[in-house]
Scaffold this motif. Sequence first.
Motif, PDB file in Angstrom:
ATOM      1  N   THR A 143       0.857  -1.175   0.000  1.00 29.70           N
ATOM      2  CA  THR A 143       0.000   0.000   0.000  1.00 29.70           C
ATOM      3  C   THR A 143       0.899   1.233   0.000  1.00 29.70           C
ATOM      4  O   THR A 143       1.653   1.449   0.955  1.00 29.70           O
ATOM      5  CB  THR A 143      -0.924   0.020   1.230  1.00 29.70           C
ATOM      6  OG1 THR A 143      -1.685  -1.196   1.263  1.00 29.70           O
ATOM      7  CG2 THR A 143      -1.870   1.208   1.172  1.00 29.70           C
ATOM      8  N   HIS A 144       0.819   2.020  -1.072  1.00 33.07           N
ATOM      9  CA  HIS A 144       1.731   3.145  -1.265  1.00 33.07           C
ATOM     10  C   HIS A 144       3.166   2.602  -1.231  1.00 33.07           C
ATOM     11  O   HIS A 144       3.540   1.794  -2.046  1.00 33.07           O
ATOM     12  CB  HIS A 144       1.464   4.233  -0.226  1.00 33.07           C
ATOM     13  CG  HIS A 144       0.050   4.736  -0.251  1.00 33.07           C
ATOM     14  ND1 HIS A 144      -0.508   5.358  -1.347  1.00 33.07           N
ATOM     15  CD2 HIS A 144      -0.933   4.678   0.695  1.00 33.07           C
ATOM     16  CE1 HIS A 144      -1.766   5.667  -1.101  1.00 33.07           C
ATOM     17  NE2 HIS A 144      -2.064   5.276   0.139  1.00 33.07           N
ATOM     18  N   ASP A 145       3.978   3.009  -0.270  1.00 32.09           N
ATOM     19  CA  ASP A 145       5.373   2.544  -0.223  1.00 32.09           C
ATOM     20  C   ASP A 145       5.610   1.505   0.866  1.00 32.09           C
ATOM     21  O   ASP A 145       6.757   1.106   1.109  1.00 32.09           O
ATOM     22  CB  ASP A 145       6.318   3.740   0.029  1.00 32.09           C
ATOM     23  CG  ASP A 145       6.351   4.694  -1.151  1.00 32.09           C
ATOM     24  OD1 ASP A 145       6.170   4.226  -2.295  1.00 32.09           O
ATOM     25  OD2 ASP A 145       6.541   5.911  -0.920  1.00 32.09           O
ATOM     26  N   ALA A 146       4.565   1.068   1.536  1.00 39.45           N
ATOM     27  CA  ALA A 146       4.730   0.149   2.666  1.00 39.45           C
ATOM     28  C   ALA A 146       4.298  -1.262   2.301  1.00 39.45           C
ATOM     29  O   ALA A 146       3.312  -1.461   1.584  1.00 39.45           O
ATOM     30  CB  ALA A 146       3.933   0.646   3.866  1.00 39.45           C
ATOM     31  N   TYR A 147       5.053  -2.230   2.810  1.00 44.43           N
ATOM     32  CA  TYR A 147       4.762  -3.645   2.588  1.00 44.43           C
ATOM     33  C   TYR A 147       4.191  -4.241   3.871  1.00 44.43           C
ATOM     34  O   TYR A 147       4.587  -3.877   4.986  1.00 44.43           O
ATOM     35  CB  TYR A 147       6.029  -4.405   2.200  1.00 44.43           C
ATOM     36  CG  TYR A 147       6.619  -3.964   0.886  1.00 44.43           C
ATOM     37  CD1 TYR A 147       6.267  -4.603  -0.307  1.00 44.43           C
ATOM     38  CD2 TYR A 147       7.525  -2.910   0.833  1.00 44.43           C
ATOM     39  CE1 TYR A 147       6.800  -4.199  -1.519  1.00 44.43           C
ATOM     40  CE2 TYR A 147       8.078  -2.497  -0.382  1.00 44.43           C
ATOM     41  CZ  TYR A 147       7.706  -3.145  -1.544  1.00 44.43           C
ATOM     42  OH  TYR A 147       8.232  -2.743  -2.750  1.00 44.43           O
ATOM     43  N   ALA A 148       3.262  -5.183   3.725  1.00 45.01           N
ATOM     44  CA  ALA A 148       2.660  -5.861   4.874  1.00 45.01           C
ATOM     45  C   ALA A 148       2.462  -7.328   4.527  1.00 45.01           C
ATOM     46  O   ALA A 148       2.469  -7.719   3.343  1.00 45.01           O
ATOM     47  CB  ALA A 148       1.330  -5.207   5.234  1.00 45.01           C
ATOM     48  N   LEU A 149       2.288  -8.134   5.562  1.00 42.34           N
ATOM     49  CA  LEU A 149       2.050  -9.562   5.346  1.00 42.34           C
ATOM     50  C   LEU A 149       0.722  -9.773   4.632  1.00 42.34           C
ATOM     51  O   LEU A 149      -0.291  -9.165   4.977  1.00 42.34           O
ATOM     52  CB  LEU A 149       2.030 -10.313   6.679  1.00 42.34           C
ATOM     53  CG  LEU A 149       3.335 -10.346   7.478  1.00 42.34           C
ATOM     54  CD1 LEU A 149       3.110 -11.090   8.798  1.00 42.34           C
ATOM     55  CD2 LEU A 149       4.457 -11.010   6.689  1.00 42.34           C
ATOM     56  N   GLY A 150       0.734 -10.651   3.632  1.00 44.13           N
ATOM     57  CA  GLY A 150      -0.481 -11.047   2.955  1.00 44.13           C
ATOM     58  C   GLY A 150      -1.055 -12.297   3.593  1.00 44.13           C
ATOM     59  O   GLY A 150      -0.455 -12.898   4.498  1.00 44.13           O
ATOM     60  N   PRO A 151      -2.222 -12.732   3.142  1.00 41.90           N
ATOM     61  CA  PRO A 151      -2.871 -13.899   3.752  1.00 41.90           C
ATOM     62  C   PRO A 151      -2.076 -15.189   3.614  1.00 41.90           C
ATOM     63  O   PRO A 151      -2.259 -16.111   4.404  1.00 41.90           O
ATOM     64  CB  PRO A 151      -4.219 -13.984   3.021  1.00 41.90           C
ATOM     65  CG  PRO A 151      -4.034 -13.193   1.763  1.00 41.90           C
ATOM     66  CD  PRO A 151      -3.051 -12.121   2.093  1.00 41.90           C
ATOM     67  N   ALA A 152      -1.182 -15.280   2.629  1.00 43.41           N
ATOM     68  CA  ALA A 152      -0.374 -16.495   2.490  1.00 43.41           C
ATOM     69  C   ALA A 152       0.747 -16.566   3.522  1.00 43.41           C
ATOM     70  O   ALA A 152       1.333 -17.627   3.736  1.00 43.41           O
ATOM     71  CB  ALA A 152       0.222 -16.579   1.078  1.00 43.41           C
ATOM     72  N   ALA A 153       1.058 -15.427   4.146  1.00 40.35           N
ATOM     73  CA  ALA A 153       2.159 -15.398   5.121  1.00 40.35           C
ATOM     74  C   ALA A 153       1.698 -15.148   6.544  1.00 40.35           C
ATOM     75  O   ALA A 153       2.419 -15.457   7.495  1.00 40.35           O
ATOM     76  CB  ALA A 153       3.173 -14.329   4.724  1.00 40.35           C
ATOM     77  N   ASP A 154       0.527 -14.567   6.715  1.00 35.59           N
ATOM     78  CA  ASP A 154       0.048 -14.166   8.035  1.00 35.59           C
ATOM     79  C   ASP A 154      -1.051 -15.119   8.510  1.00 35.59           C
ATOM     80  O   ASP A 154      -2.143 -15.146   7.945  1.00 35.59           O
ATOM     81  CB  ASP A 154      -0.506 -12.746   7.950  1.00 35.59           C
ATOM     82  CG  ASP A 154      -0.948 -12.192   9.297  1.00 35.59           C
ATOM     83  OD1 ASP A 154      -0.611 -12.802  10.326  1.00 35.59           O
ATOM     84  OD2 ASP A 154      -1.620 -11.146   9.302  1.00 35.59           O
TER      85      ASP A 154
END
Length: 327
Positions: free
Chosen positions: A62-73
């Motif tokens: 989202t914009h410049d930030a990365y977050a865990l997706g459902p495959a990793a979280d």
Amino acid sequence: MIDLIGAMSFRTAGTAQRLGVFELLGAGPQPAADLAAKLGLPAEPLPVLLDALVAFGYLVKTHDAYALGPAADPWLDRTAGGGFAPILAVWHDLIGELWTGLEASVRAGAPPEPFYPWLVRSPDRVRDFQDMLAGLAWTLAPAVAAAAPPLTGSLLDVGGGHAIYSIALCQANPELCATVIDLPEALRQGGVHVERAGLAERVRLVPGDLADHIDGRHDAALLFNVVHGLDREAAADLVARVARALRPGGVLLVLEPFADPPAGAGAHDTAFLAGFSLNLAATQGGRLYTFDEVASWASAAGLTGVERVALGAPSSDELLVARQGAQ
């Protein structure tokens, strides 16, 4: 192309895990520059790796930030107890290192490098391997205890270093005591599990190779996910030696994913079992055996009443149950 993309996705996820990406993102979304600084990595090519993880579904951006997706979280975040994290780590190393010798293994008819010496070269790899086995055992142990016949007396657990199955069977059978034989590094985790379960007086841990300490007279014996790591001759010999250590009427329990999967197994289960068998052949000189093959070794060892018992759990593993006749 689908297989190629899958291979790239798997290696990318394994690399990110080894770098510590999933654990850091478990705290919340972060820009690539912040991740690089915290991980001690150069600014490039980490963003390229992160964008690939987004494309493969492991992360979201989202914009410049990365977050865990459902495959990793939470599956790949160790700090969140992600149960698939050690499985990914072990298979990442297997595919990335030992499988590079797959062609040589098939040509020579033997692994180019023995599995266990390779394993113990890395403390992180040993930890992940033991955590993987323990995680699978904690999942299956209640179903194994429910499917096994009532047991009393002395139980011999061959190669059961984490001691989880012996613990579950002792908890389900108050008059049962167990002796677990495995290599010292495998038994370290077992010692912790036994103490936590309050079963130190009923579960004894004995350091030794599979060739050692298979003696005495026991009322039951376990060969749980051991047979598939051996070639056909060694596997049959191990079954025979364990059978000789049983008292008349003693029970042998073999837990295995058999090469002929149970009825109703999905295509993905069948495909994984075939790949797992190839991995065993290429790295340990073993393979998955059919139920009838293992049953024939039990029968040749004098065991009778051989049964195939399904587990009430989502797993490819099944039980072979057999009894020792009069001796």
